[in-house]
Design a protein around this motif. Structure first.
Motif, PDB file in Angstrom:
ATOM      1  N   MET A   1       0.807  -1.221   0.000  1.00 30.35           N
ATOM      2  CA  MET A   1       0.000   0.000   0.000  1.00 30.35           C
ATOM      3  C   MET A   1       0.840   1.272   0.000  1.00 30.35           C
ATOM      4  O   MET A   1       0.294   2.380  -0.027  1.00 30.35           O
ATOM      5  N   GLY A   2       2.173   1.111   0.070  1.00 28.96           N
ATOM      6  CA  GLY A   2       3.037   2.278   0.081  1.00 28.96           C
ATOM      7  C   GLY A   2       3.175   2.915   1.445  1.00 28.96           C
ATOM      8  O   GLY A   2       3.575   4.083   1.554  1.00 28.96           O
ATOM      9  N   TRP A   3       2.857   2.164   2.498  1.00 26.72           N
ATOM     10  CA  TRP A   3       2.982   2.675   3.859  1.00 26.72           C
ATOM     11  C   TRP A   3       4.342   2.283   4.420  1.00 26.72           C
ATOM     12  O   TRP A   3       4.933   1.285   4.011  1.00 26.72           O
ATOM     13  N   ASN A   4       4.792   3.019   5.401  1.00 25.02           N
ATOM     14  CA  ASN A   4       5.970   2.624   6.148  1.00 25.02           C
ATOM     15  C   ASN A   4       5.569   1.493   7.100  1.00 25.02           C
ATOM     16  O   ASN A   4       4.727   1.699   7.986  1.00 25.02           O
ATOM     17  N   PRO A   5       6.142   0.298   6.969  1.00 23.44           N
ATOM     18  CA  PRO A   5       5.733  -0.804   7.837  1.00 23.44           C
ATOM     19  C   PRO A   5       6.190  -0.641   9.283  1.00 23.44           C
ATOM     20  O   PRO A   5       5.608  -1.256  10.191  1.00 23.44           O
ATOM     21  N   LYS A   6       7.195   0.181   9.507  1.00 13.69           N
ATOM     22  CA  LYS A   6       7.689   0.388  10.873  1.00 13.69           C
ATOM     23  C   LYS A   6       6.904   1.519  11.507  1.00 13.69           C
ATOM     24  O   LYS A   6       7.038   2.683  11.122  1.00 13.69           O
ATOM     25  N   ARG A   7       6.091   1.160  12.504  1.00 11.59           N
ATOM     26  CA  ARG A   7       5.105   2.109  13.041  1.00 11.59           C
ATOM     27  C   ARG A   7       5.479   2.683  14.413  1.00 11.59           C
ATOM     28  O   ARG A   7       4.759   3.513  14.937  1.00 11.59           O
ATOM     29  N   LYS A   8       6.588   2.221  14.988  1.00 13.71           N
ATOM     30  CA  LYS A   8       6.984   2.686  16.320  1.00 13.71           C
ATOM     31  C   LYS A   8       8.008   3.819  16.211  1.00 13.71           C
ATOM     32  O   LYS A   8       8.612   4.042  15.158  1.00 13.71           O
ATOM     33  N   LYS A   9       8.242   4.475  17.326  1.00 11.61           N
ATOM     34  CA  LYS A   9       9.205   5.572  17.374  1.00 11.61           C
ATOM     35  C   LYS A   9      10.456   5.107  18.111  1.00 11.61           C
ATOM     36  O   LYS A   9      10.455   4.988  19.335  1.00 11.61           O
ATOM     37  N   GLY A  10      11.496   4.814  17.346  1.00 15.99           N
ATOM     38  CA  GLY A  10      12.747   4.399  17.970  1.00 15.99           C
ATOM     39  C   GLY A  10      13.029   2.916  17.791  1.00 15.99           C
ATOM     40  O   GLY A  10      12.121   2.094  17.631  1.00 15.99           O
ATOM     41  N   PHE A  11      14.312   2.561  17.859  1.00 12.46           N
ATOM     42  CA  PHE A  11      14.753   1.187  17.603  1.00 12.46           C
ATOM     43  C   PHE A  11      14.228   0.205  18.651  1.00 12.46           C
ATOM     44  O   PHE A  11      13.712  -0.862  18.313  1.00 12.46           O
ATOM     45  N   ILE A  12      14.362   0.560  19.928  1.00 14.68           N
ATOM     46  CA  ILE A  12      13.953  -0.359  20.998  1.00 14.68           C
ATOM     47  C   ILE A  12      12.452  -0.607  20.986  1.00 14.68           C
ATOM     48  O   ILE A  12      12.000  -1.762  21.017  1.00 14.68           O
ATOM     49  N   PRO A  13      11.610   0.453  20.924  1.00 15.49           N
ATOM     50  CA  PRO A  13      10.162   0.198  20.827  1.00 15.49           C
ATOM     51  C   PRO A  13       9.805  -0.619  19.585  1.00 15.49           C
ATOM     52  O   PRO A  13       8.948  -1.505  19.654  1.00 15.49           O
ATOM     53  N   GLU A  14      10.469  -0.330  18.466  1.00 22.38           N
ATOM     54  CA  GLU A  14      10.173  -1.051  17.235  1.00 22.38           C
ATOM     55  C   GLU A  14      10.453  -2.544  17.378  1.00 22.38           C
ATOM     56  O   GLU A  14       9.734  -3.383  16.832  1.00 22.38           O
ATOM     57  N   LEU A  15      11.480  -2.864  18.137  1.00 27.15           N
ATOM     58  CA  LEU A  15      11.880  -4.259  18.273  1.00 27.15           C
ATOM     59  C   LEU A  15      11.087  -5.003  19.340  1.00 27.15           C
ATOM     60  O   LEU A  15      10.716  -6.174  19.147  1.00 27.15           O
ATOM     61  N   PHE A  16      10.781  -4.325  20.449  1.00 26.25           N
ATOM     62  CA  PHE A  16      10.244  -5.059  21.602  1.00 26.25           C
ATOM     63  C   PHE A  16       8.792  -4.725  21.970  1.00 26.25           C
ATOM     64  O   PHE A  16       8.142  -5.518  22.636  1.00 26.25           O
ATOM     65  N   GLU A  17       8.286  -3.562  21.574  1.00 28.85           N
ATOM     66  CA  GLU A  17       6.893  -3.246  21.935  1.00 28.85           C
ATOM     67  C   GLU A  17       5.931  -4.077  21.094  1.00 28.85           C
ATOM     68  O   GLU A  17       6.132  -4.235  19.879  1.00 28.85           O
TER      69      GLU A  17
END
Length: 517
Positions: free
Chosen positions: A491-507
């Motif tokens: 769809m052309g969206w950014n698949p990474k929806r969190k703010k920051g490396f740690i939240p992206e990986l673990f939240e």
């Protein structure tokens, strides 16, 4: 030019499909066989509750009301929530109630021409073949029948209703031999609560199955009859039923619903580095599973009752078979108002049930078969075309051959939503409906038919690896972030929806991460 989109079913997926196609300027027409919305939530047991914590089971743009404080709302609260959603977005005026779709037939190019296509629909877009779908619709009130024509069709018919899965028995060992009554759980759920309670009162009841519906029915039978007439539960396989979503104080979402957890798993279409990483981290994957298993065994005293499953918890969640055991279930097993009996195979006799390998019958008055539904058959039988019938269900030794779990590469102008499962079906159905709406709107094009078929084969391989014998459920439960990434990229969206490396990986990821901007 007005484009009409037909949607069959006004359950969760049907409401979402209506909302998102409407937002793109299409004219949705929803055909619902019942007189109200809600799908499976319209006919449930009195004790049924949501099996997923409500933060994961909610619409991205319509949160639960503050008045619902429970983590696992009741069936009536869920139904109220769905009705509020439909009213809020003005969906009811697009729904034709008491309209049962008997069959669907494609009117377009001849099958020989379609079989030669290299792109979906011939041109690779939703309306490229300029065909139509003809729906034969029965009005269940006046029993009249009409044919409705639509430009695109979305099947939201679900897989847990209408066509019961009745076990097959050898000659002379079927329900006809039994002098009591045999019903499917679907019939029990269709009763109003007072009638259901009266129906089981004073009867020696046997419930066949060990999924959520079976356990809820057993609890209701136990409540009605106590130890005087204990409810017997016949099961084939032990399952990991969870007492809650907090094993040893750690939320399950932290173990299975974030990006880190998916690094431990071999995913469909992953590259060499991700594959290598999943192999290296396999001990961590094993450790997560054992961590959860140890909690369930301890909390529910499974070893004491001989109910420890032979498969892993990862296999269970990868099969979308996770359910919450009713509170007090094993207390009632211990007190004797619920009896557990393993029976891989059984048959009927005059007095009741005979388990294979045993000579003494299990005397009973009522047998309730909580043995699920034939979702494949329900999906297949709605098509008129024998070719499309064969296409849609695919090989019996493979998962359903749908690209992105939505589109069959060889069936034009049609999508299927809500058949493939996840840990939270509402959350997943919303993502799929948004993807289909963007596809209809021309935001992206599908790859070639052969490329889509190869992708479906990769997902089939994954499902067989992690779901085992339950691969036909097409479950994405343990890779839902990876799956959503594919939809987002399309769809052309950014698949990474969190703010920051740690939240992206673990939240943990949930519906609100994909809230419309």
């Amino acid at each position: 030019m007005e484009r009409k989109v037909g949607i069959i079913g006004a359950g969760i997926s049907g409401l979402l499909a209506c909302k998102y196609t409407l937002s793109k300027g299409y004219t949705p027409v929803v055909f619902e066989s019942r007189s109200s919305i809600g799908g499976v939530w319209t006919k449930t047991l009195e004790t049924t509750k949501l099996q997923t914590p409500k933060p994961i089971f909610q619409f991205s743009d319509f949160p639960w009301p503050s008045s619902v404080v429970e983590d696992f709302p009741s069936h009536s609260q869920v139904l109220d929530y769905l009705q509020s959603y439909a009213h809020h977005f003005g969906l009811l005026r697009h729904i034709k109630f008491n309209s049962k779709v008997l069959s669907i037939a494609y009117e377009g190019p001849p099958e020989e021409e379609m079989q030669a296509w290299e792109l979906w629909g011939g041109a690779g877009d939703p309306f490229g073949s300029k065909g139509k779908w003809n729906l034969t619709v029965n009005d269940t009130h006046n029993l009249s029948t009409e044919v409705c024509q639509v430009d695109f069709l979305i099947l939201c018919i679900g897989r847990f209703s209408d066509v019961p899965n009745i076990p097959e028995f050898p000659a002379g060992k079927g329900p006809e031999m039994f002098h009591g009554k045999v019903i499917h759980s679907m019939e029990y759920a269709a009763m109003d609560f007072a009638r259901a309670a009266e129906f089981i009162k004073g009867k020696r009841t046997t419930v066949v199955g060990f999924q959520k519906h079976a356990l809820d029915i057993a609890m209701e039978c136990s409540t009605a009859n106590g130890e005087e007439h204990p409810c017997r539960v016949l099961y084939k396989t032990e399952h990991w039923t969870v007492p809650d979503f907090q094993p040893w104080g750690v939320h399950l979402a932290l173990l299975y619903l974030n990006r880190f957890s998916e690094l431990l798993i071999h995913k469909p279409g992953e590259g060499f580095l991700l594959s290598l990483l999943a192999t290296i981290l396999s001990p961590v994957r094993w450790g997560f599973s054992k961590f959860v298993e140890s909690y369930i065994k301890r909390k529910l005293s499974l070893e004491k009752f001989g109910m420890v499953p032979k498969h892993s918890f990862l296999n269970q969640i990868s099969s979308c078979l996770i359910s919450i055991v009713p509170e007090g279930f094993y207390d009632r097993v211990e007190k004797g108002s619920i009896l557990l009996k393993k029976a891989p195979k059984f048959g009927f006799c005059k007095e009741g049930i005979v388990v294979d390998g045993e000579s003494t019958p299990l005397e009973t008055d009522l047998v309730i078969l909580a043995t699920g539904f034939k979702g494949d058959e329900k999906l297949k039988d709605i098509f008129v075309s024998p070719t499309f019938r064969d296409y849609i269900v695919g090989s019996p030794t493979a998962s359903l051959p749908l690209y992105r779990e939505c589109i069959h590469p060889r069936i034009p102008q049609l999508a299927v939503i809500g058949f493939s499962e996840s840990v939270s079906n509402l959350y997943t159905s919303e993502m799929r409906c948004r993807w289909v709406a963007e596809l209809l709107d021309g935001r992206f094009k599908l790859p070639s038919i052969k490329e889509m078929e190869k992708d479906a084969e990769r997902w089939d391989k994954y499902m067989k690896q992690y779901s085992g014998e339950y691969y036909r459920r097409s479950c994405i439960g343990a890779v839902h972030v990876w799956y959503n990434d594919q939809l987002c990229k399309d769809m052309g969206w950014n698949p990474k929806r969190k703010k920051g490396f740690i939240p992206e990986l673990f939240e943990p990821y949930g519906p609100m991460d994909y809230c419309p901007s």
